[in-house]
Design an enzyme around this catalytic site. Sequence first.
Site, mmCIF file in Angstrom:
data_model
loop_
_atom_site.group_PDB
_atom_site.id
_atom_site.type_symbol
_atom_site.label_atom_id
_atom_site.label_comp_id
_atom_site.label_asym_id
_atom_site.label_seq_id
_atom_site.Cartn_x
_atom_site.Cartn_y
_atom_site.Cartn_z
ATOM 1 N N ASP A 67 3.876 2.043 15.019
ATOM 2 C CA ASP A 67 3.197 0.775 14.735
ATOM 3 C C ASP A 67 4.174 -0.388 14.597
ATOM 4 O O ASP A 67 5.393 -0.202 14.526
ATOM 5 C CB ASP A 67 2.345 0.891 13.455
ATOM 6 C CG ASP A 67 3.064 1.633 12.326
ATOM 7 O OD1 ASP A 67 4.304 1.689 12.345
ATOM 8 O OD2 ASP A 67 2.379 2.150 11.444
ATOM 9 N N ASN A 136 -3.092 5.929 0.318
ATOM 10 C CA ASN A 136 -4.526 5.998 0.637
ATOM 11 C C ASN A 136 -4.816 6.975 1.796
ATOM 12 O O ASN A 136 -5.930 7.042 2.284
ATOM 13 C CB ASN A 136 -5.071 4.602 0.981
ATOM 14 C CG ASN A 136 -4.439 4.015 2.235
ATOM 15 O OD1 ASN A 136 -3.596 4.635 2.877
ATOM 16 N ND2 ASN A 136 -4.853 2.812 2.593
ATOM 17 N N HIS A 138 -3.437 6.882 4.810
ATOM 18 C CA HIS A 138 -3.291 6.378 6.188
ATOM 19 C C HIS A 138 -2.095 7.037 6.875
ATOM 20 O O HIS A 138 -1.120 7.417 6.232
ATOM 21 C CB HIS A 138 -3.218 4.843 6.240
ATOM 22 C CG HIS A 138 -1.931 4.218 5.827
ATOM 23 N ND1 HIS A 138 -1.829 2.879 5.524
ATOM 24 C CD2 HIS A 138 -0.687 4.716 5.650
ATOM 25 C CE1 HIS A 138 -0.583 2.606 5.203
ATOM 26 N NE2 HIS A 138 0.125 3.702 5.269
ATOM 27 N N GLU A 143 -6.109 3.079 8.935
ATOM 28 C CA GLU A 143 -6.544 2.922 7.557
ATOM 29 C C GLU A 143 -7.861 3.658 7.308
ATOM 30 O O GLU A 143 -8.664 3.835 8.234
ATOM 31 C CB GLU A 143 -6.741 1.425 7.259
ATOM 32 C CG GLU A 143 -5.467 0.589 7.371
ATOM 33 C CD GLU A 143 -4.542 0.734 6.165
ATOM 34 O OE1 GLU A 143 -4.506 1.806 5.537
ATOM 35 O OE2 GLU A 143 -3.827 -0.238 5.870
HETATM 36 P P1 PGA Z 1 6.383 4.664 2.679
HETATM 37 O O1 PGA Z 1 5.147 4.307 3.607
HETATM 38 O O2 PGA Z 1 7.166 5.700 3.409
HETATM 39 O O3 PGA Z 1 7.125 3.372 2.539
HETATM 40 O O4 PGA Z 1 5.828 5.186 1.394
HETATM 41 C C1 PGA Z 1 4.451 5.326 4.238
HETATM 42 C C2 PGA Z 1 3.237 4.765 4.921
HETATM 43 O O5 PGA Z 1 2.655 3.795 4.420
HETATM 44 O O6 PGA Z 1 2.839 5.314 5.961
#
Ligand code: PGA
Length: 241
Positions: A67, A136, A138, A143
């Site tokens: 992404d 969450n 994702h 999302e």
């Molecule tokens: P993080 O993010 O590794 O910074 O916790 C993971 C994500 O949001 O996919």
Amino acid sequence: MRVIVENDYQSMSRKAALLLASQVNLKPNSVLGLATGSTPEGMYQELVKMYHRGEIDFSEVVTFNLDEYYKLPPENEESYHYYMHENFFKHVNLHPENTNIPRGMVEKVETECWYYEEKIRRAGGIDLQVLGIGSNGHIGFNEPGDRLNVTTKLVELTEETIESNSRFFDSLDKVPRKAISVGMATILKARRIILLASGKNKAEAIKKTINGYVDTRIPSSLLQTHPETTLIIDEEAASLL
Ligand code: PGA
């Protein structure tokens, strides 16, 4: 779904790097799906060390990132272009033309999304996809919601994600509200998937990923349908299992 629980962040990172290195050593022209965020930083550091020790060669490897923020220039320090360059690409012998990240600055975003999928297809599909996970659930920027995108699309970020990612920006209103993210089918078509998670704030999402129903409101739960998924998590992220 296989679950590997490591003591801490460091050993989780090392294990992930070892699995990725095995993939590349077995198939030097592997197509890798790569993730950003704080979780895989340690894995990239381990891979850079392995590269300097001559244990891994990226000269034939092709990469596709999951992404990129929409309308954040690649030179912005919070863009995933910048992150990948600083954390990984500039330290190893990947050919720049073999690295792919969705381009958030394009005018015709639908064309970019179509083209990104097409490039993955022409490369022969993803051999190994690395994933982080949001608190969450994702994966990529897919999302939670009533529906999930199948292929690469422009997506709206949830308030929870914007809030969580604001730690990297000067203020909440500087966080982009949209991103280009590969879709769920793009992820699930990868031949192998490894998902990394560290820390107590991921424990609930990990529990739902493994034990819950397959539910679009926990996008990571769809990984239960994938035959070759390995979760590499530390003890804190495993604390609710
Ligand atoms: P993080 O993010 O590794 O910074 O916790 C993971 C994500 O949001 O996919």
